[in-house]
Design a protein around this motif. Sequence first.
Motif, short mmCIF file in Angstrom:
data_model
loop_
_atom_site.label_atom_id
_atom_site.label_comp_id
_atom_site.label_asym_id
_atom_site.label_seq_id
_atom_site.Cartn_x
_atom_site.Cartn_y
_atom_site.Cartn_z
N LYS A 188 -15.42 -45.51 39.05
CA LYS A 188 -14.74 -44.55 40.09
C LYS A 188 -14.59 -45.05 41.56
N TYR A 224 -7.09 -44.17 41.63
CA TYR A 224 -5.97 -43.65 40.80
C TYR A 224 -5.25 -45.17 40.05
N ALA A 269 -6.01 -39.69 29.17
CA ALA A 269 -6.72 -39.57 30.39
C ALA A 269 -8.02 -40.15 30.22
N LYS A 294 -7.72 -41.49 38.12
CA LYS A 294 -6.50 -40.70 37.77
C LYS A 294 -5.37 -41.37 37.43
N HIS A 322 -1.99 -35.44 46.42
CA HIS A 322 -2.94 -35.12 45.41
C HIS A 322 -4.26 -35.26 45.77
N CYS A 367 -11.07 -32.86 44.26
CA CYS A 367 -11.37 -33.41 42.81
C CYS A 367 -11.05 -32.38 42.04
N SER A 393 -5.24 -32.12 38.95
CA SER A 393 -5.08 -32.57 37.66
C SER A 393 -5.51 -34.20 37.50
N ARG A 394 -5.78 -34.65 36.53
CA ARG A 394 -6.13 -35.96 36.58
C ARG A 394 -4.94 -36.87 36.22
#
Length: 661
Positions: free
Chosen positions: A407, A412, A425, A431, A649, A654, A657-658
């Motif tokens: 991460k 993204y 996902a 994301k 977003h 956190c 939505s992913r």
Amino acid sequence: MTRREIRNTTPPNSQGYDAALAAYNGGKLSRAEAILKKLLLRTPRHADAYHLRGVIFYQTNRLQAAENSIRKALELGACGAFYVNLALVLKATGDTDGAIDAYKHALRIGPESAKACNNLGNLLMEQKCYPEAEALYNRAIQNNANYTVAIKNLGALLSKLGRYDEAERTLRRVLSLAPNFTEARLILGKLLEKNERLDECEQEYRAVHAWGRLQYMRRKNAAWHGLDSIDTATLKAEEPSPPPPWTLLNILGMEPTWHRRAAMRFAMAEIPALTNPRKLLSPVLRHPGEPLKIGYLSADFHDHPTMHLLAGVLEAHDSSRVEIHLFSYGPNKEDNFTRRINTAGFVPTDLSALSDQQSAARISQAGIHILVDLKGYTTGARLGISALRPAPIIVSWLGYPGSLGHKRLADYIIGDRIVTPANNAESFSEKIALMPNCYQPNDNQRPWPASIPRTNAGLPAEGLVFCSFNQVIKINPACFDIWCRLLTSVPGSILWLLDPGKPLARINLLREAKHRGVDPTRVIFAPRVSQQDHLARLKLADIALDTFPCNSHTTASDALWACVPLVTTPGQGFASKVAASLLTTHGFPELIADDSESYFTTALHLATQPKQLESLRRRLLSARETSPLFDTIRFTRDLESLYEAIWSHSLRGCNSSRVIT
């Protein structure tokens, strides 16, 4: 910094230090720290106690406290071991210059310190100070003839410099001392591979169960015998030294979640910033009405396939919405791409001579809101820059078709509903940010070269031309089976492939064709040429055959731009759905086969129905003017809107939505 390296360097005249040292050596760090705290209240000038406490702070990720404590120890008594451990702390914080200075202090106190020589050599190696690094490695070995780590590092440096004979002797020396030294065997294996000594290379890879590297070496040379068992071993084993994730994309049966885990393992093993906690750079604020500052980070800002797609987007960006910055850590070249973007007002900031920390600082100073990494794990990538978080949002796009696995490396990933569907996902650490059409851009300003005669491209005067201009690593036996079936089913047809650049790969491909009942003279290799010359010859092909599981990417866009029908069959992961995304966006879903047998029948139908094939090519020509795939302005506006959606977003936090659109 290991427990056995801690010793009492001052007279044992204060009660408690031995107990603290015993607790530390026993792995009881909290107890050791508590004893040292009491000891320093009673004996505030105990250098060893400050040093040991600093070591504990370092090993528990309290880097500033570690630095302060070791510096206090040095105020009370200069010691080479103190300076070595201070250097380790400074390196972990990203202060490479400070670490170099600390090692030099250690060597002034104890010039015989092999560890200080080796570690300083490593830092100078990172800064490309190769003669100085070589001298330090040799000095370390002179001080400790059996210092296998230093011998391995010297071998790696000599190999990097192309001094292969010296490197091989050095690496074989270290393996005579430590036969199970995995990293040394991997370096030796890579050296043997570069020198086309593939049987010896395979021995080294097999010795350490480096199945991922072995399958990649085999694929680069089209050496497919026994490949299934090697692939199976790759998917089952967690290798002691994980291979680069992009070298795994061509393995049949690889699930996306497995690939994400492989990326995570590689990142943790190869990107120090992820394992050595460092101070992250400060976040950047965006003022009301301010355009988003977008930074594109790559090594490929020159005539490179990815940049051929991106050039039109850079020119089309709306400066009232986005402020574009380019950051390059690759070679500086003057070519058609650089001249074009320079004319458009873009001059990349050169990071090539800077360390990851310095590069991240330079990006941070520019106040970038969204940093877009265009390389991922592909050749020459420097994800260590992204790991230092030089922008509040980091996006992975275009260069690497898969998850980066960690991460910290990207928040993204830009995809679309086909390559990165919402129900996938869990296959991404990032994301998912969806473009409304295909995620891959195209440049509608690319030239439409004049046609050339078939003989000028090395083709026979007659016969249907199947082509695949992908790298040889993407060609699997299953693909080649189908291609040879097509040649057998269509008399007089030929298979036109990109020259792999390796004599052994050419020999192996021709042998594989003969083994499948195809005259090797029907397989023709196209030399590598400029993009414009390639597009001119590509128009001579009749049908483009996609590879699987790793599809054509820029190669697919080239084929569709040249109005050559592309037949594909998608698989599970991002890399195996790219051609399907391109064809869907372009309006030709009938060229997407459900499975390998349908792939064969679709290509065979086109090859044996010349009127339908010609009609399809006319439709492809018409679609170039109308489809979203080649509408660069529309794509760029969609991309800018997606950047705004990503920013919004991210502000929501956190719990959002992913998947965003």
